[in-house]
Scaffold this active site. Structure first.
Site, PDB file in Angstrom:
ATOM      1  N   HIS A   1       0.753  -1.110  -0.005  1.00 31.42           N
ATOM      2  CA  HIS A   1       0.140  -0.048  -0.166  1.00 31.42           C
ATOM      3  C   HIS A   1       0.834   1.348   0.068  1.00 31.42           C
ATOM      4  CE1 HIS A   1       0.738  -0.783   4.394  1.00 31.42           C
ATOM      5  NE2 HIS A   1       0.611   0.627   4.430  1.00 31.42           N
TER       6      HIS A   1
ATOM      7  N   HIS B   1       4.268   7.158   3.763  1.00 30.70           N
ATOM      8  CA  HIS B   1       4.804   6.051   3.417  1.00 30.70           C
ATOM      9  C   HIS B   1       4.570   4.983   2.324  1.00 30.70           C
ATOM     10  CE1 HIS B   1       2.225   4.241   6.605  1.00 30.70           C
ATOM     11  NE2 HIS B   1       2.613   3.011   5.881  1.00 30.70           N
TER      12      HIS B   1
ATOM     13  N   GLU C   1       7.825   1.028   4.856  1.00 31.75           N
ATOM     14  CA  GLU C   1       7.025   0.108   5.999  1.00 31.75           C
ATOM     15  C   GLU C   1       7.570  -1.273   5.317  1.00 31.75           C
ATOM     16  OE1 GLU C   1       3.260  -1.084   8.213  1.00 31.75           O
ATOM     17  OE2 GLU C   1       2.884   0.027   6.581  1.00 31.75           O
TER      18      GLU C   1
END
Length: 134
Positions: free
Chosen positions: A7, A79, A130
Site C-alpha cells: 500500500h 510512507h 514500511e
C-alpha cells in the site's frame, strides 16, 4: 528481497473527509475505520485492483503522524509499504547494510494483523518505508 507493493499511505487531517473523497468522488471501496493504538493512528484502506491506499489520521496526542501533518496541513504521502517473505531476515540484511530501523528494531503487528517495521527515510531517498511480512 522486496515483494509486491502492499500500500501507499496518505496522512490526512480528517479521515472522514478522506473517506468521502475516495468513496464518493472516486467511487472506490473503502474499509471500515480501524483504530491502531500501538501505532497511534486510525486507518482505512482504499481497495484498488492492484494495491491499496491507506488513509491514516492521528490517534492520540503522541501520534507519530501529528508532526507530519503540522508540516503538511493538507496531508500527503506518508510512507510506502512493501511485502517481504521474512521480515526478520529482511531486517537483519538491512541492518548489515547500514539501514536504520525505526523504534526498537523489532516488528510490531500492523493493521493487517501481520508483523511490520519502518525504515528511516534518510536511508531510502527521503521515503519512509514500511515492510510487512507477506
Amino acid at each position: 528481497m522486496l515483494g509486491r507493493l502492499n500500500h501507499v499511505a496518505i496522512a490526512v487531517p480528517d479521515l472522514d473527509q478522506g473517506i468521502r473523497t475516495y468513496r464518493d468522488m472516486l467511487g472506490a471501496k473503502v474499509s471500515p475505520k480501524q483504530a491502531e493504538p500501538t501505532h497511534g493512528v486510525t486507518v482505512v484502506f482504499v481497495e484498488l485492483p492492484n494495491t491499496k491506499i491507506e488513509l491514516l489520521e492521528p490517534l492520540g496526542e503522541a501520534s507519530p503522524i501529528r508532526g507530519f501533518l503540522e508540516k503538511n496541513p493538507s496531508g500527503g504521502i506518508h510512507h510506502v509499504c512493501y511485502e517481504v517473505a521474512d521480515i526478520i531476515a529482511a531486517r537483519d540484511r538491512l541492518k548489515a547494510e547500514g539501514a536504520r530501523i525505526l523504534g526498537d528494531g523489532e516488528p510490531k503487528i500492523g493493521a493487517h494483523g501481520k508483523p511490520v517495521m519502518f525504515l528511516h527515510p534518510k536511508d531510502f531517498n527521503g521515503t519512509l518505508l514500511e515492510l510487512e511480512q507477506a
